[in-house]
Enzyme design. Structure first.
Site, mmCIF file in Angstrom:
data_model
loop_
_atom_site.group_PDB
_atom_site.id
_atom_site.type_symbol
_atom_site.label_atom_id
_atom_site.label_comp_id
_atom_site.label_asym_id
_atom_site.label_seq_id
_atom_site.Cartn_x
_atom_site.Cartn_y
_atom_site.Cartn_z
ATOM 1 N N ASN A 21 0.812 -1.199 0.000
ATOM 2 C CA ASN A 21 0.000 0.000 0.000
ATOM 3 C C ASN A 21 0.856 1.264 0.000
ATOM 4 O O ASN A 21 1.939 1.272 -0.568
ATOM 5 C CB ASN A 21 -1.033 -0.027 1.137
ATOM 6 C CG ASN A 21 -2.382 0.462 0.661
ATOM 7 O OD1 ASN A 21 -2.573 1.651 0.448
ATOM 8 N ND2 ASN A 21 -3.311 -0.458 0.464
ATOM 9 N N HIS A 38 -2.885 -8.431 -2.695
ATOM 10 C CA HIS A 38 -3.899 -7.622 -3.379
ATOM 11 C C HIS A 38 -4.834 -8.557 -4.157
ATOM 12 O O HIS A 38 -4.985 -8.465 -5.378
ATOM 13 C CB HIS A 38 -3.219 -6.623 -4.317
ATOM 14 C CG HIS A 38 -4.034 -5.419 -4.641
ATOM 15 N ND1 HIS A 38 -5.074 -5.437 -5.564
ATOM 16 C CD2 HIS A 38 -3.982 -4.148 -4.168
ATOM 17 C CE1 HIS A 38 -5.597 -4.227 -5.656
ATOM 18 N NE2 HIS A 38 -4.952 -3.416 -4.822
ATOM 19 N N GLU A 53 -8.106 -7.447 0.670
ATOM 20 C CA GLU A 53 -6.655 -7.494 0.789
ATOM 21 C C GLU A 53 -6.223 -7.686 2.239
ATOM 22 O O GLU A 53 -6.258 -6.737 3.036
ATOM 23 C CB GLU A 53 -6.054 -6.205 0.243
ATOM 24 C CG GLU A 53 -6.505 -5.853 -1.168
ATOM 25 C CD GLU A 53 -6.140 -4.429 -1.562
ATOM 26 O OE1 GLU A 53 -5.087 -3.941 -1.096
ATOM 27 O OE2 GLU A 53 -6.912 -3.806 -2.315
#
Length: 332
Positions: free
Chosen positions: A75, A179, A291
């Site tokens: 992220n 992800h 996620e």
């Protein structure tokens, strides 16, 4: 039950294919060790978002939204930097609209196939990536480490085992997520309207205009309460939301139910993941990404307790590992 593991092609990329009865899976080692396909061929279910053979350029351009990409570190990181052990790391700013670094390097790095084959009950593949001074990402995260992934396919579904080992002589941050891109619908005769999703979320983190946590929480909407309760359509609103993970009945999981087919896909990710990101591509029907994430977004710059936000390191020679599983059950 017939079991097979073999080298083949997925589109124009070399792949390792696994078969176990009605289940089939495919792994593309060269692009992030991505488990790009998980299917039930008897029912023509495709559980993961796949590029298909005619969309491989888009997969290579955007590997983070197909299959199960590994994000390390995951992220966003403010201004592409974060502190660690009295020093600081600097990453490329690759998200211009926020001025942040996004998603790390492992989802675009070639992985090595260590072995593949079958046992009495499963087909499997093991891939790994070892980072040292010769790897381009070492310039940004100067640690020596190995990440190893084992996927196996059996009558019980798809199993994942992940291991991170610090090969260096200094403590390194362990920041990781998947992800995972899940199809909704995954059944050919269903539509997105036939789907309900629930997840073991707790509280929603407040994000600022740069999509970074402020350290505060936001109240859950009525739909989000359903997300952690009886379930809600995955596309009820645009989602790029960050949540704490709160295990239920000892498990941390996402459940996606096809009401028309009367089945539920379970993604049981293990309790080491302290956070969830849930992204649904601006509520565009077709797929969404639940996620599982070890750490809070931008965790090294947070003032919150490290244990609360999943911020920890590995000392030299230490390992971190976790398992996850996809399986199907009858819907209630």
């Amino acid at each position: 039950m017939e079991l097979r593991a073999y080298e083949g092609m997925y589109g124009d990329e070399k792949a390792i294919w696994l078969e176990a009865g009605d289940y089939v899976a495919a792994m593309i080692p060269r692009i992030g060790g991505n488990l790009i396909a998980f299917r039930d061929v008897s029912k023509n279910y495709r559980f993961l978002r796949e590029p298909g053979g005619d969309n491989m350029e888009d997969f290579r351009d955007k590997p983070g939204i197909y299959g199960i990409p590994v994000l390390f570190p995951p992220n966003r990181y403010e201004d592409g930097s974060f502190p660690w052990n009295g020093g600081a790391y600097s990453f490329p700013v690759n998200e211009e609209e926020t001025g942040n670094h996004l998603h790390g390097f492992l989802h675009i790095t070639p992985w090595t196939v260590e072995e593949f084959g079958t046992t009495a009950s499963e087909s499997y593949v093991i891939v790994s990536v070892t980072i040292d001074e010769n790897h381009e990402s070492y310039a940004y995260l100067p640690h020596r480490y190995t990440v190893r992934l084992r996927y196996s396919l059996s009558r019980d579904g798809l199993s994942q085992h992940l291991l991170v080992r610090n090969n260096g002589d200094e403590a390194m941050p362990c920041l990781l997520a998947f992800h995972t891109a899940v199809n909704a619908p995954f059944a050919p005769k269903s539509t997105a309207k036939d789907y309900r999703v629930k997840a073991t979320i707790g509280q929603r983190w407040e994000l600022d205009e740069r999509m970074l946590p402020t350290g505060s929480y936001q109240p859950l909407t009525s739909e989000e309460e359903k997300l952690k309760g009886e379930g809600v359509n995955p596309f009820f609103a645009p989602m790029d939301n960050h949540y704490t993970a709160v295990p239920q009945n000892g498990r941390n999981r996402m459940e996606l139910t096809d009401l028309k087919e009367g089945i539920t896909l379970v993604y049981d990710v293990g309790t080491s993941y302290k956070q969830w990101m849930i992204w649904n591509n601006q509520a565009t029907e077709g797929f969404f990404c639940p996620e599982p994430q070890i750490n809070l977004v931008n965790a090294p710059k947070s003032k919150l307790p490290a244990e609360e936000i999943g911020l920890f390191g590995l000392e030299p020679g230490e390992y971190w590992e976790e398992t996850a599983r996809f399986y199907v059950k009858n819907a209630k």
